[in-house]
Write a protein that holds these residues in place. Sequence first.
Motif, PDB file in Angstrom:
ATOM      1  N   SER A   1       0.977  -1.096   0.017  1.00 54.72           N
ATOM      2  CA  SER A   1       0.030   0.227   0.060  1.00 54.72           C
ATOM      3  C   SER A   1       1.348   0.917  -0.031  1.00 54.72           C
ATOM      4  O   SER A   1       2.050   1.410   0.359  1.00 54.72           O
ATOM      5  CB  SER A   1      -0.624   0.092   1.000  1.00 54.72           C
ATOM      6  OG  SER A   1       0.099   0.724   2.200  1.00 54.72           O
ATOM      7  N   PHE A   2      -0.248   2.260  -0.878  1.00 51.30           N
ATOM      8  CA  PHE A   2       1.516   3.506  -0.445  1.00 51.30           C
ATOM      9  C   PHE A   2       1.196   3.944   0.663  1.00 51.30           C
ATOM     10  O   PHE A   2       2.596   4.934   1.016  1.00 51.30           O
ATOM     11  CB  PHE A   2       0.074   4.365  -1.116  1.00 51.30           C
ATOM     12  CG  PHE A   2      -0.100   4.169  -2.467  1.00 51.30           C
ATOM     13  CD1 PHE A   2       1.292   4.710  -3.556  1.00 51.30           C
ATOM     14  CD2 PHE A   2      -1.237   4.398  -3.572  1.00 51.30           C
ATOM     15  CE1 PHE A   2       1.223   5.046  -4.728  1.00 51.30           C
ATOM     16  CE2 PHE A   2      -0.615   4.067  -3.928  1.00 51.30           C
ATOM     17  CZ  PHE A   2       0.626   4.808  -5.335  1.00 51.30           C
ATOM     18  N   ALA A   3       0.452   3.888   1.920  1.00 51.15           N
ATOM     19  CA  ALA A   3       0.663   4.385   3.252  1.00 51.15           C
ATOM     20  C   ALA A   3       2.054   3.645   4.048  1.00 51.15           C
ATOM     21  O   ALA A   3       2.590   3.616   4.570  1.00 51.15           O
ATOM     22  CB  ALA A   3      -1.102   3.486   4.221  1.00 51.15           C
ATOM     23  N   ARG A   4       2.015   2.422   3.227  1.00 53.95           N
ATOM     24  CA  ARG A   4       3.426   0.963   4.102  1.00 53.95           C
ATOM     25  C   ARG A   4       4.537   2.191   3.147  1.00 53.95           C
ATOM     26  O   ARG A   4       5.887   1.585   3.519  1.00 53.95           O
ATOM     27  CB  ARG A   4       3.023  -0.045   3.445  1.00 53.95           C
ATOM     28  CG  ARG A   4       4.440  -0.803   4.573  1.00 53.95           C
ATOM     29  CD  ARG A   4       3.706  -2.658   4.053  1.00 53.95           C
ATOM     30  NE  ARG A   4       4.423  -3.722   4.064  1.00 53.95           N
ATOM     31  CZ  ARG A   4       3.848  -3.922   5.930  1.00 53.95           C
ATOM     32  NH1 ARG A   4       2.700  -3.660   6.723  1.00 53.95           N
ATOM     33  NH2 ARG A   4       5.117  -4.472   6.006  1.00 53.95           N
ATOM     34  N   ALA A   5       4.900   2.183   2.490  1.00 53.80           N
ATOM     35  CA  ALA A   5       5.782   2.517   0.833  1.00 53.80           C
ATOM     36  C   ALA A   5       6.153   3.679   1.480  1.00 53.80           C
ATOM     37  O   ALA A   5       7.334   3.755   1.764  1.00 53.80           O
ATOM     38  CB  ALA A   5       5.213   3.052  -0.581  1.00 53.80           C
ATOM     39  N   GLY A   6       4.979   4.471   1.953  1.00 51.22           N
ATOM     40  CA  GLY A   6       5.801   5.561   2.854  1.00 51.22           C
ATOM     41  C   GLY A   6       6.469   5.418   4.023  1.00 51.22           C
ATOM     42  O   GLY A   6       7.755   6.414   4.391  1.00 51.22           O
ATOM     43  N   LYS A   7       5.419   4.843   4.918  1.00 53.52           N
ATOM     44  CA  LYS A   7       6.023   4.444   5.872  1.00 53.52           C
ATOM     45  C   LYS A   7       7.973   4.004   5.697  1.00 53.52           C
ATOM     46  O   LYS A   7       8.542   4.593   6.205  1.00 53.52           O
ATOM     47  CB  LYS A   7       5.624   3.287   6.820  1.00 53.52           C
ATOM     48  CG  LYS A   7       4.877   3.979   7.858  1.00 53.52           C
ATOM     49  CD  LYS A   7       4.710   3.181   8.909  1.00 53.52           C
ATOM     50  CE  LYS A   7       2.912   3.224   8.487  1.00 53.52           C
ATOM     51  NZ  LYS A   7       1.943   1.730   9.380  1.00 53.52           N
ATOM     52  N   ASN A   8       8.548   2.993   5.139  1.00 53.17           N
ATOM     53  CA  ASN A   8       9.110   2.665   4.638  1.00 53.17           C
ATOM     54  C   ASN A   8      10.826   3.515   3.468  1.00 53.17           C
ATOM     55  O   ASN A   8      11.209   3.423   4.906  1.00 53.17           O
ATOM     56  CB  ASN A   8       9.106   1.363   3.896  1.00 53.17           C
ATOM     57  CG  ASN A   8       8.632   0.069   3.916  1.00 53.17           C
ATOM     58  OD1 ASN A   8       8.667   0.249   5.094  1.00 53.17           O
ATOM     59  ND2 ASN A   8       7.571  -0.448   3.693  1.00 53.17           N
ATOM     60  N   ALA A   9       9.826   4.632   2.992  1.00 56.06           N
ATOM     61  CA  ALA A   9      11.176   5.418   3.128  1.00 56.06           C
ATOM     62  C   ALA A   9      11.064   6.457   3.885  1.00 56.06           C
ATOM     63  O   ALA A   9      11.826   6.793   4.016  1.00 56.06           O
ATOM     64  CB  ALA A   9       9.599   6.271   2.280  1.00 56.06           C
ATOM     65  N   ALA A  10      10.106   6.626   5.012  1.00 51.65           N
ATOM     66  CA  ALA A  10      10.528   7.287   5.669  1.00 51.65           C
ATOM     67  C   ALA A  10      11.258   7.232   6.672  1.00 51.65           C
ATOM     68  O   ALA A  10      12.673   7.826   7.483  1.00 51.65           O
ATOM     69  CB  ALA A  10       9.529   7.948   6.601  1.00 51.65           C
ATOM     70  N   LYS A  11      11.487   5.683   7.470  1.00 52.81           N
ATOM     71  CA  LYS A  11      12.503   4.866   7.626  1.00 52.81           C
ATOM     72  C   LYS A  11      13.919   4.775   7.352  1.00 52.81           C
ATOM     73  O   LYS A  11      14.535   5.218   7.747  1.00 52.81           O
ATOM     74  CB  LYS A  11      11.270   3.589   7.867  1.00 52.81           C
ATOM     75  CG  LYS A  11      11.792   3.088   8.686  1.00 52.81           C
ATOM     76  CD  LYS A  11      11.230   1.714   9.453  1.00 52.81           C
ATOM     77  CE  LYS A  11      12.467   0.232   9.633  1.00 52.81           C
ATOM     78  NZ  LYS A  11      11.674  -1.288   9.593  1.00 52.81           N
ATOM     79  N   ALA A  12      13.774   4.771   5.637  1.00 50.76           N
ATOM     80  CA  ALA A  12      15.331   4.424   5.268  1.00 50.76           C
ATOM     81  C   ALA A  12      15.801   5.474   5.033  1.00 50.76           C
ATOM     82  O   ALA A  12      16.983   6.112   5.403  1.00 50.76           O
ATOM     83  CB  ALA A  12      14.537   4.069   4.238  1.00 50.76           C
ATOM     84  N   SER A  13      14.914   6.875   5.005  1.00 52.49           N
ATOM     85  CA  SER A  13      15.758   8.384   4.973  1.00 52.49           C
ATOM     86  C   SER A  13      16.073   8.983   6.440  1.00 52.49           C
ATOM     87  O   SER A  13      16.911   8.995   6.499  1.00 52.49           O
ATOM     88  CB  SER A  13      14.697   9.289   4.423  1.00 52.49           C
ATOM     89  OG  SER A  13      14.067   9.454   5.314  1.00 52.49           O
ATOM     90  N   LYS A  14      15.531   8.366   7.548  1.00 47.07           N
ATOM     91  CA  LYS A  14      15.353   8.380   8.887  1.00 47.07           C
ATOM     92  C   LYS A  14      17.199   7.320   9.025  1.00 47.07           C
ATOM     93  O   LYS A  14      18.331   8.334  10.276  1.00 47.07           O
ATOM     94  CB  LYS A  14      14.973   8.035   9.619  1.00 47.07           C
ATOM     95  CG  LYS A  14      14.557   8.966  11.351  1.00 47.07           C
ATOM     96  CD  LYS A  14      13.920   8.233  12.038  1.00 47.07           C
ATOM     97  CE  LYS A  14      11.847   9.115  11.701  1.00 47.07           C
ATOM     98  NZ  LYS A  14      11.323   8.304  12.166  1.00 47.07           N
ATOM     99  N   GLU A  15      17.896   6.596   8.484  1.00 47.50           N
ATOM    100  CA  GLU A  15      19.086   6.197   8.854  1.00 47.50           C
ATOM    101  C   GLU A  15      19.842   5.862   8.153  1.00 47.50           C
ATOM    102  O   GLU A  15      20.528   6.092   8.637  1.00 47.50           O
ATOM    103  CB  GLU A  15      18.362   4.312   8.266  1.00 47.50           C
ATOM    104  CG  GLU A  15      17.623   3.751   9.525  1.00 47.50           C
ATOM    105  CD  GLU A  15      16.476   2.057   9.258  1.00 47.50           C
ATOM    106  OE1 GLU A  15      17.059   2.058   7.960  1.00 47.50           O
ATOM    107  OE2 GLU A  15      15.331   1.550   9.913  1.00 47.50           O
TER     108      GLU A  15
END
Lengths: 268, 322
Positions: free
Chosen positions: B307-321
């Motif tokens: 889902s987009f929500a999931r994709a967005g969360k993953n992207a946010a997590k990746a950019s934080k790391e």
Amino acid sequence: MCAMLEVNHIFKTFNPGTINEKKALIDVSLSMEEGDFVTVIGGNGAGKSTMLNAVAGTWPVDSGSIVIDGIDVTGLPDFRRANLIGRVFQDPMTGTAATMQLEENLALAARRGRPRGLSWGVTAQEREVYKERLKKLHLGLEDRMTAKVGLLSGGQRQAVTLLMASMQKPKLLLLDEHTAALDPKTAKKVLDLTQEIVEQDHLTALMVTHNMRDAIAVGNRLIMMYEGTIMFDIKGEEKKKLTVEDLLRKFEEASGEEFADDAALLSK
Amino acid sequence: MIYAGIVMAKGLSISNLIGAFPSGIAQGIIWGIMALGVYITFRLLGVSDLTVDGSFTTGGAVVAMMLLNGHNVWLAIFVSVLAGMAAGITTGLLNTKMGIPAILSGILTQFALYSINLAIMGMVANKAIPVDKYHLAITSRNIPMAIVTGFIFAAVIIAVLYWYFGTEHGSAMRATGCNSTMAKAQGININVMKVLGLALANGLVALSGGLMAQYQGFADINMGKGAIVIGLAAVIIGEVIGDALLGKYLNFAGRLSFVVIGGILYYIIVIIVLWLKVNSNMLKLFTSIIVAVFLAVPYLQEHQKTSFARAGKNAAKASKEA
């Protein structure tokens, strides 16, 4: 020998009288002898698939006639031409019924264009025949005859569709960019299989493609379409010597513009 | 009216609950037969056919009137099936010959059937067919026998459907529902197949309506209200239970059997809900929620994976790391 396919001066305009009016076919005529394998090439919107759909009977033409093996089919919808025509579509999902078993799909095709009664849909006898046929595809499908077709890969489904289209020998095999949606390796396999089947069963085939190299390498005759007309028609010795450069030059000479189709150029 | 005949529990005693089961099972089987019709349109033809709310009543009305006019019960049942098929054919022709979307075609036929059903019943909304005066095939007066009769009906119908959908003709109908382009390429007249499928389905629905009228001892103009939802509930409950118990070993006859079992389970759920003293007027809300939940679950499961929500969360997590 009388022609297997005769397309006589057909015209087709989509959305006539509206802002989206599109003259898709303009006075197209084509005659194919039995055993001809014609490849059709052209840019986007040139009318390749439209011509194929006209022959298949997806919709009626505005004028002109279509005769297959001496039978005038102009007034018949697609399902009533199906006894004469085998079809393979661009989308591998289109040619098979996903929720039905592989053997059920083959059995449906084995009865193409024939009246369907209340005897069993698949008999034990024909199962053996299908098994043999599937073996020849070398995809291991002979062991998966009762699997739902939806579980097969795109390439496998396209191979099955080819088998289905040729199972009850059609007067005409219509291939509508049937390798375009596959990865290059699978596309080559399916194209090789196509040539094998056409040759073995002595089929008359019309293949639309985006790929110039395929169009040149396959078949005994090549047609290029441009803006709803057949631009040129090359056969025999002349076709054997044809190169992609020749084709592009011919296109520029005839149309006065550069061949603008990325897919065709990139697939050189 | 649909819930007539269910013994309303006086108190929350288990014996009251158990006592209500047989009647629930009998009615569940009858609705299960209707659900087989819904299964044909909804699952095999890929159409949500809303004709059924009308054709169910048509079946009941035809059976009641023929019995009242002194005809044999089996003839009455046969004619009711034909009447249901006619309703299905009407919906099919509106869809295939007039270009009206399938769902709207069904609504139009169902709406028209209200008047037609009233006309069949002589412009009276309710017709009694007392078991003392008429020979009925199935009645709530003898519930064990009703269960047996219903079971035999269901078994014969499942056998016939299993046979038909295995024939050349039935395979062509399944292909039409699965992939109409492919079906046409095989020379199948998909319009004829759709009309026949709707006729077959509504014939079964009318048969079920006729049995229900006999079971409850009357035909009522509103007896089919919400039939499509109950049918869908039975189909979906049956599928979920069938898949859970047998998974991929479930063949076509098994699937059909589980549709009928779904009808029975639905009715048992209804009995339990009533036993819990839930106001029976709330049942339609309850049924709709069940169907909505079961239809939504596969979608939501898929949605959870991608889902987009999931994709967005993953992207946010990746950019934080990073």
